[in-house]
Scaffold this motif. Sequence first.
Motif, mmCIF file in Angstrom:
data_model
loop_
_atom_site.group_PDB
_atom_site.id
_atom_site.type_symbol
_atom_site.label_atom_id
_atom_site.label_comp_id
_atom_site.label_asym_id
_atom_site.label_seq_id
_atom_site.Cartn_x
_atom_site.Cartn_y
_atom_site.Cartn_z
ATOM 1 N N PRO A 96 0.965 -1.383 0.174
ATOM 2 C CA PRO A 96 -0.041 -0.159 -0.031
ATOM 3 C C PRO A 96 0.844 1.370 -0.181
ATOM 4 O O PRO A 96 0.518 2.278 -0.604
ATOM 5 C CB PRO A 96 -0.771 -0.090 1.324
ATOM 6 N N THR A 100 0.610 3.977 -3.130
ATOM 7 C CA THR A 100 0.165 5.319 -2.828
ATOM 8 C C THR A 100 1.185 6.299 -3.123
ATOM 9 O O THR A 100 1.029 7.253 -3.977
ATOM 10 C CB THR A 100 -0.015 5.575 -1.355
ATOM 11 N N THR A 101 2.665 5.849 -2.980
ATOM 12 C CA THR A 101 3.615 6.762 -3.486
ATOM 13 C C THR A 101 3.599 6.782 -4.990
ATOM 14 O O THR A 101 3.785 8.029 -5.650
ATOM 15 C CB THR A 101 5.044 6.202 -3.024
ATOM 16 N N SER A 103 1.210 6.449 -7.044
ATOM 17 C CA SER A 103 0.049 7.292 -7.299
ATOM 18 C C SER A 103 0.248 8.666 -7.270
ATOM 19 O O SER A 103 -0.199 9.722 -8.084
ATOM 20 C CB SER A 103 -1.344 6.765 -6.697
ATOM 21 N N GLY A 104 0.735 9.241 -6.259
ATOM 22 C CA GLY A 104 1.043 10.594 -5.744
ATOM 23 C C GLY A 104 2.099 11.040 -7.022
ATOM 24 O O GLY A 104 1.927 12.116 -7.685
#
Length: 294
Positions: A96, A100-101, A103-104
Amino acid sequence: MEDPHLKCLAKSLFTTVLNSKAPSTTKKYMYAFNRWRKWAQSLNNIDVFPVKPVHLALYLQHLGDSKQSRAAVEEASYAIAWIHQMAGLPSPSSNPLVLTTLSGLRRSLAQPVVRKEPITPDMLEAMVRACGANPTLADVRFLAVCLLGFAAFLRYEELSNLKCSDVLFFADHMEIKIRSSKTDQLRQGDRVYVACSSKVTCPVTMLKRYMDMGGLSSSSGILFRPLAKGGWNPLGSLSQILEFTALDQEVLLLQLKLEYQTDYSRGMVVGPQIAPRMAMLRTQSLLSWELHKD
């Protein structure tokens, strides 16, 4: 592993696993993983393999800050995931924190899409007419490449791999054998059918004309080949035919200025053949970019 037979099988298994991806993809992933290896070895307390999720997230942030490239970030994540998959280990790219990294970084590194101007039938027709009633073999060859690629939706690789024996002509259409393509990973091959038309941009007529002019009707060699002094160049490639540089553009523009009168009062070049010649110039530039962008 002491048994010779098992050693041989292990070597074959490694090759088989590598063949699960296209050679270009494997090369790209190995390069990306080696780049990760160098970064990890330059720091303390980071294991090269297996990769810990927190270290991968930090590495992706490093790539985002230094490369400013979304492609480099995604390539690193995919490459490390692939290496772990081959080793039978869980992928840190699925963590996760890493997701998330990623996606950012995708959002922060996103660039506006610059859409290229498409080639249109009108541009192709203008290009054909610009070559006149008696085009050279080089002109007919280039027109055949353009019209066939446009009508059959063929990629550069598919065009460059065509052989003369892959083309069959019929009364109202032609059949083209595609031996392999980007979307045919298992190389099962495919056949494309192109219908005849009554227009000057008919790809069937132009390709047949090219093969007749070049004496290729009974040949089994490469279909689109460059010309050399005194005949065909057996060592050439399709890219040599389609290359169109900024220098070529300047030379053609200079030729246009010399061939036709220039109306300086209106700041424009006049002459009945200027528009078709300029359409051919623009089409060549666009086609060259489309066929070399991959």
